[in-house]
Design a protein around this motif. Structure first.
Motif, PDB file in Angstrom:
ATOM      1  N   ARG A  29      37.366  15.749  36.889  1.00  0.00           N
ATOM      2  CA  ARG A  29      36.763  14.794  37.812  1.00  0.00           C
ATOM      3  C   ARG A  29      36.150  15.477  39.033  1.00  0.00           C
ATOM      4  NH1 ARG A  29      37.830   9.717  36.214  1.00  0.00           N
ATOM      5  NH2 ARG A  29      39.599   9.347  34.818  1.00  0.00           N
ATOM      6  N   LEU A  30      35.620  16.669  38.796  1.00  0.00           N
ATOM      7  CA  LEU A  30      34.884  17.397  39.818  1.00  0.00           C
ATOM      8  C   LEU A  30      33.409  17.427  39.425  1.00  0.00           C
ATOM      9  CD1 LEU A  30      37.275  20.463  40.314  1.00  0.00           C
ATOM     10  CD2 LEU A  30      36.976  18.527  41.883  1.00  0.00           C
ATOM     11  N   PRO A  31      32.513  17.584  40.389  1.00  0.00           N
ATOM     12  CA  PRO A  31      31.091  17.701  40.034  1.00  0.00           C
ATOM     13  C   PRO A  31      30.852  18.931  39.159  1.00  0.00           C
ATOM     14  CG  PRO A  31      31.359  17.314  42.388  1.00  0.00           C
ATOM     15  CD  PRO A  31      32.728  17.597  41.844  1.00  0.00           C
ATOM     16  N   PRO A  32      30.001  18.843  38.130  1.00  0.00           N
ATOM     17  CA  PRO A  32      29.736  20.011  37.273  1.00  0.00           C
ATOM     18  C   PRO A  32      29.239  21.226  38.038  1.00  0.00           C
ATOM     19  CG  PRO A  32      28.862  18.012  36.263  1.00  0.00           C
ATOM     20  CD  PRO A  32      29.303  17.640  37.648  1.00  0.00           C
ATOM     21  N   LEU A  33      28.579  21.015  39.194  1.00  0.00           N
ATOM     22  CA  LEU A  33      28.056  22.174  39.922  1.00  0.00           C
ATOM     23  C   LEU A  33      29.177  23.099  40.405  1.00  0.00           C
ATOM     24  CD1 LEU A  33      28.335  21.933  43.299  1.00  0.00           C
ATOM     25  CD2 LEU A  33      26.725  20.084  42.911  1.00  0.00           C
ATOM     26  N   VAL A  34      30.389  22.571  40.563  1.00  0.00           N
ATOM     27  CA  VAL A  34      31.531  23.436  40.902  1.00  0.00           C
ATOM     28  C   VAL A  34      31.760  24.440  39.779  1.00  0.00           C
ATOM     29  CG1 VAL A  34      34.017  23.496  41.358  1.00  0.00           C
ATOM     30  CG2 VAL A  34      32.605  21.678  42.350  1.00  0.00           C
ATOM     31  N   GLY A  35      31.652  23.966  38.545  1.00  0.00           N
ATOM     32  CA  GLY A  35      31.787  24.872  37.398  1.00  0.00           C
ATOM     33  C   GLY A  35      30.672  25.896  37.352  1.00  0.00           C
ATOM     34  N   LEU A 340      24.760   8.437  58.780  1.00  0.00           N
ATOM     35  CA  LEU A 340      25.797   8.956  57.892  1.00  0.00           C
ATOM     36  C   LEU A 340      25.203   9.648  56.668  1.00  0.00           C
ATOM     37  CD1 LEU A 340      28.364   6.003  58.037  1.00  0.00           C
ATOM     38  CD2 LEU A 340      28.625   8.278  59.047  1.00  0.00           C
ATOM     39  N   VAL A 341      24.185   9.041  56.067  1.00  0.00           N
ATOM     40  CA  VAL A 341      23.582   9.638  54.871  1.00  0.00           C
ATOM     41  C   VAL A 341      22.915  10.969  55.202  1.00  0.00           C
ATOM     42  CG1 VAL A 341      21.755   9.366  53.142  1.00  0.00           C
ATOM     43  CG2 VAL A 341      23.254   7.455  53.667  1.00  0.00           C
ATOM     44  N   VAL A 342      22.143  11.019  56.293  1.00  0.00           N
ATOM     45  CA  VAL A 342      21.482  12.266  56.672  1.00  0.00           C
ATOM     46  C   VAL A 342      22.510  13.321  57.052  1.00  0.00           C
ATOM     47  CG1 VAL A 342      19.910  13.338  58.323  1.00  0.00           C
ATOM     48  CG2 VAL A 342      19.370  11.102  57.368  1.00  0.00           C
ATOM     49  N   SER A 343      23.567  12.921  57.739  1.00  0.00           N
ATOM     50  CA  SER A 343      24.616  13.873  58.110  1.00  0.00           C
ATOM     51  C   SER A 343      25.260  14.493  56.882  1.00  0.00           C
ATOM     52  CB  SER A 343      25.679  13.166  58.958  1.00  0.00           C
ATOM     53  OG  SER A 343      25.126  12.684  60.159  1.00  0.00           O
ATOM     54  N   ALA A 344      25.558  13.677  55.881  1.00  0.00           N
ATOM     55  CA  ALA A 344      26.133  14.201  54.641  1.00  0.00           C
ATOM     56  C   ALA A 344      25.147  15.110  53.924  1.00  0.00           C
ATOM     57  CB  ALA A 344      26.543  13.044  53.732  1.00  0.00           C
ATOM     58  N   SER A 345      23.874  14.758  53.994  1.00  0.00           N
ATOM     59  CA  SER A 345      22.845  15.566  53.327  1.00  0.00           C
ATOM     60  C   SER A 345      22.757  16.965  53.923  1.00  0.00           C
ATOM     61  CB  SER A 345      21.480  14.876  53.434  1.00  0.00           C
ATOM     62  OG  SER A 345      21.520  13.579  52.892  1.00  0.00           O
ATOM     63  N   LEU A 346      23.004  17.087  55.227  1.00  0.00           N
ATOM     64  CA  LEU A 346      22.869  18.371  55.914  1.00  0.00           C
ATOM     65  C   LEU A 346      24.151  19.186  55.924  1.00  0.00           C
ATOM     66  CD1 LEU A 346      20.838  17.141  59.018  1.00  0.00           C
ATOM     67  CD2 LEU A 346      19.952  18.253  56.987  1.00  0.00           C
ATOM     68  N   ALA A 347      25.228  18.655  55.366  1.00  0.00           N
ATOM     69  CA  ALA A 347      26.529  19.325  55.421  1.00  0.00           C
ATOM     70  C   ALA A 347      26.661  20.405  54.351  1.00  0.00           C
ATOM     71  CB  ALA A 347      27.646  18.299  55.292  1.00  0.00           C
ATOM     72  N   GLN A 348      25.642  21.210  54.172  1.00  0.00           N
ATOM     73  CA  GLN A 348      25.642  22.327  53.224  1.00  0.00           C
ATOM     74  C   GLN A 348      24.457  23.226  53.544  1.00  0.00           C
ATOM     75  OE1 GLN A 348      22.858  22.106  51.161  1.00  0.00           O
ATOM     76  NE2 GLN A 348      22.358  19.982  51.555  1.00  0.00           N
ATOM     77  N   LEU A 373      29.879  35.933  55.152  1.00  0.00           N
ATOM     78  CA  LEU A 373      30.286  34.676  55.774  1.00  0.00           C
ATOM     79  C   LEU A 373      29.299  33.554  55.444  1.00  0.00           C
ATOM     80  CD1 LEU A 373      31.436  35.937  59.298  1.00  0.00           C
ATOM     81  CD2 LEU A 373      32.883  35.069  57.455  1.00  0.00           C
ATOM     82  N   VAL A 374      28.010  33.863  55.504  1.00  0.00           N
ATOM     83  CA  VAL A 374      27.003  32.846  55.203  1.00  0.00           C
ATOM     84  C   VAL A 374      27.084  32.419  53.737  1.00  0.00           C
ATOM     85  CG1 VAL A 374      24.521  32.420  55.008  1.00  0.00           C
ATOM     86  CG2 VAL A 374      25.438  33.529  57.047  1.00  0.00           C
ATOM     87  N   VAL A 375      27.216  33.405  52.834  1.00  0.00           N
ATOM     88  CA  VAL A 375      27.322  33.072  51.412  1.00  0.00           C
ATOM     89  C   VAL A 375      28.596  32.280  51.138  1.00  0.00           C
ATOM     90  CG1 VAL A 375      27.555  34.015  49.087  1.00  0.00           C
ATOM     91  CG2 VAL A 375      25.926  35.026  50.681  1.00  0.00           C
ATOM     92  N   GLY A 376      29.701  32.686  51.781  1.00  0.00           N
ATOM     93  CA  GLY A 376      30.942  31.933  51.615  1.00  0.00           C
ATOM     94  C   GLY A 376      30.806  30.517  52.132  1.00  0.00           C
ATOM     95  N   GLY A 377      30.144  30.358  53.289  1.00  0.00           N
ATOM     96  CA  GLY A 377      29.899  29.017  53.817  1.00  0.00           C
ATOM     97  C   GLY A 377      29.052  28.187  52.880  1.00  0.00           C
ATOM     98  N   ALA A 378      28.037  28.811  52.276  1.00  0.00           N
ATOM     99  CA  ALA A 378      27.186  28.102  51.316  1.00  0.00           C
ATOM    100  C   ALA A 378      27.995  27.654  50.105  1.00  0.00           C
ATOM    101  CB  ALA A 378      26.030  28.995  50.881  1.00  0.00           C
ATOM    102  N   LEU A 379      28.779  28.568  49.560  1.00  0.00           N
ATOM    103  CA  LEU A 379      29.546  28.269  48.350  1.00  0.00           C
ATOM    104  C   LEU A 379      30.487  27.089  48.562  1.00  0.00           C
ATOM    105  CD1 LEU A 379      30.193  29.483  45.431  1.00  0.00           C
ATOM    106  CD2 LEU A 379      32.190  30.465  46.531  1.00  0.00           C
ATOM    107  N   MET A 383      30.384  23.115  47.285  1.00  0.00           N
ATOM    108  CA  MET A 383      31.501  22.545  46.527  1.00  0.00           C
ATOM    109  C   MET A 383      32.025  21.259  47.168  1.00  0.00           C
ATOM    110  SD  MET A 383      33.942  25.696  45.332  1.00  0.00           S
ATOM    111  CE  MET A 383      33.560  26.728  43.901  1.00  0.00           C
ATOM    112  N   LEU A 384      32.066  21.249  48.502  1.00  0.00           N
ATOM    113  CA  LEU A 384      32.651  20.113  49.209  1.00  0.00           C
ATOM    114  C   LEU A 384      31.661  18.989  49.459  1.00  0.00           C
ATOM    115  CD1 LEU A 384      34.799  22.059  51.846  1.00  0.00           C
ATOM    116  CD2 LEU A 384      35.625  20.863  49.809  1.00  0.00           C
TER     117      LEU A 384
END
Length: 585
Positions: A29-35, A340-348, A373-379, A383-384
């Motif tokens: 029940r996780l998004p496939p992109l995590v895989g 809220l929608v735009v905020s969620a969109s930018l949270a990555q 650090l940047v790559v880890g933040g992206a990853l 995922m989140l």
């Protein structure tokens, strides 16, 4: 591994692992992109076992970004961009500035320079369009007002990053770095170079918006007339990749931005739906490679080397940027739901972040730990991000007001909704008119219903309209066959031997000479104001070759006509209205 097999190995192993872990993620029940991200980590250089070619993977991922942005452009239009400019332009610019300042402050706590903080802050300020689109598509929000605002916001961010990529090499030494290898210093002042860059971007946008809609649809219409599916698909890919590559090398914009405008160019034509359908499988396949390539960049050792720094970067991406965007949207007096929608969109963060950080390393402004650090933040932000959207959905339900009550920002939101609704209605009306024209054609000429559904679109393109007034001779006996005529309105008389037949709307004539290669054997004269749809000789041959069912039906009727024409004349049939199958032309 032979060098020749590197590309095949990279694609094959990436797809196999992405499929396997994507399926496991879905079952959990996780998004496939995590895989997909986990698959990238496993074939990256920081884990044991097979190591994929990072250069090839990043280029393949870039193809995915190009195709995905092209698909977004197909569902967007210039009108859409202009409709959201009031919120997207000030919002994106303000959010980039404030998030970059947060990044500079965070880096100063670690003892890094302002130049380092500037590059890392810019890298953390821009979100990934690929991740956003996946999130919006899963929630059917791409065509919603909030979805349009979010996409427009990221387009403005992309444009801002184009300028950042141009200016960073010029200011590298001033910020405490070194000249970037391969960058040729310009003799122009910085201000003039900035003006030149802006002029090139404006020239590209003008060409794309003013000239593109005239040239690209015309070219695709010529290709669609051939009836070749593979050639049409190839033309769509040529437009997407060709414009993306050309815009990057001639005008200095990114591949993704060029591909987006290529889609916008095509969105105004009747081919947008077919182009989107043809490019969708490739979009999905190559966008998977994008997430795999992100996973390959991640060094897991950063988690125990600097766990606090990773959490700080992640907090800035998910909470810092989101709160800034939400505050800006509230100041612009738009609803909480939009914020809220735009905020969620930018949270990555995503593709532009990697380009900026690589440029910063080349300039000596960013240490390798900054890249990790940047790559880890992206990853982890990617995922989140589904969880962030889920939380936003719950918040929207909590703040929802009963129907009929006013809400904050209602006036601005309703005005935006009306603008987008008008644009959508125009697009739907154009699409409906196209479908109505096609359905009318199929109803008028039932024989054409034998054509496969996916090829019926090309029918309207293959026919050449022609008109005739009463008394005009449409076909002359003894002439070479020029095409097959379908009567959409009016009536004609066919004079063959000593007989005269009348054909009306829904009938057709002229196919016999095309099938046999002989000259015309009848005169066809208009007896009313007529409108014809003509299938020229070349198109007739290609069309019949690709649709054997139609050819068989036409040949069968042609045989009946030939037999009837050879039969002795019957006086009671003279001047009698007959069906189209009763005449040979």
């Amino acid at each position: 591994m032979h060098h020749e097999a590197t590309l095949i190995a990279t694609i094959a192993i990436a797809f196999v692992l992405a499929f396997g872990f994507g399926y496991v993620a879905d079952r959990l029940r996780l998004p496939p992109l995590v895989g997909y991200l986990v698959a990238g980590i496993l074939i990256g250089p920081y884990t044991p076992g097979f190591v994929a070619d990072a250069g090839l993977s990043s280029q393949l991922a870039e193809v995915g970004v190009i195709l995905l942005m092209f698909g977004v452009g197909l569902h967007f239009s210039t009108s859409d961009l202009l409709a959201v400019k009031g919120i997207a332009i000030p919002g994106a610019i303000g959010q980039i500035v404030l998030a970059t300042l947060l990044g500079i402050g965070l880096c100063s706590l670690w003892g890094w320079s302002v130049g380092t903080g500037l590059v890392i802050g810019l890298s953390l300020s821009v979100a990934s369009t690929v991740v956003l689109l996946k999130a919006l598509e899963e929630r059917n929000m791409v065509d919603s007002p909030n979805g349009r605002v979010a996409v427009g916001w990221l387009i403005v961010e992309d444009l801002a990053m184009v300028l950042a990529l141009v200016l960073l090499p010029a200011f590298a030494e001033m910020l405490g770095g070194k000249p970037i290898q391969g960058h040729v210093p310009s003799d122009m002042p910085i201000a003039l170079e900035l003006v030149v860059t802006l002029s090139k971007v404006a020239a590209f946008a003008a060409i794309a918006i003013l000239i593109g809609p005239k040239v690209v649809p015309w070219m695709l219409a010529r290709v669609a007339r051939t009836g070749s599916r593979e050639l049409f698909t190839l033309s769509v890919l040529a437009v997407a990749l060709g414009i993306a590559y050309g815009s990057a090398h001639i005008f200095g914009v990114s591949f993704a931005l060029g591909a987006f405008f290529a889609g916008v160019v095509l969105s105004e034509s009747s081919f947008s739906h077919k182009a989107a359908a043809d490019s969708l499988p490739l979009q999905d396949a190559f966008s998977v490679l994008f997430f795999v390539s992100v996973g390959m960049l991640f060094d897991p050792t950063i988690l125990y080397r600097s766990p606090g720094a990773v959490l700080s970067v992640l907090a800035l991406i998910i909470f810092g940027k989101s709160l800034i965007a939400f505050a800006i949207i509230m100041l612009l007096r738009y609803p909480i739901g939009t914020g809220l929608v735009v905020s969620a969109s930018l949270a990555q963060i995503g593709e532009f972040s990697f380009i900026l950080i690589a440029l910063g390393i080349s300039a000596g402004l960013v240490p390798n730990e900054g890249r990790d650090l940047v790559v880890g933040g992206a990853l982890f932000s990617i995922m989140l991000n589904p969880l962030v959207f889920h939380a936003v959905g719950l918040l929207q339900k909590r703040v929802a007001r009963p129907a009929g009550t006013a809400f904050y920002g209602q006036r601005h939101y309703e005005a935006l909704g009306r603008q987008l609704a008008i644009i959508k209605a125009r697009q739907d009306e154009r699409s409906k008119a196209h479908d109505l024209k096609l359905n009318s054609l199929l109803e008028l000429f039932p024989m054409l219903q034998l054509v496969e559904r996916q090829d019926q679109e090309s029918l309207l393109l293959m026919f050449r309209p022609k008109s005739a007034s009463p008394g005009d001779r449409v076909i002359r006996a003894g002439d070479r066959a020029d095409g097959m005529y379908f009567i959409s309105s009016g009536a004609v008389e066919v004079h063959v031997a000593d007989r005269v037949f009348r054909l009306e709307a829904g009938a057709y004539f002229g196919e016999m000479a095309l099938l046999t290669g002989e000259r015309r054997t009848a005169d066809v004269i208009a007896v009313d104001f007529c409108q014809f749809l003509v299938l020229d000789r070349r198109d007739f041959n290609q069309f019949m070759a690709r649709h054997p069912g139609v050819r068989a039906a036409v040949a069968s009727i042609a045989e009946e006509r030939q037999a009837m024409n050879l039969a002795p004349p019957q006086s009671d049939r003279h001047d009698a209205p007959v069906e189209s199958s009763d005449v040979r032309t």
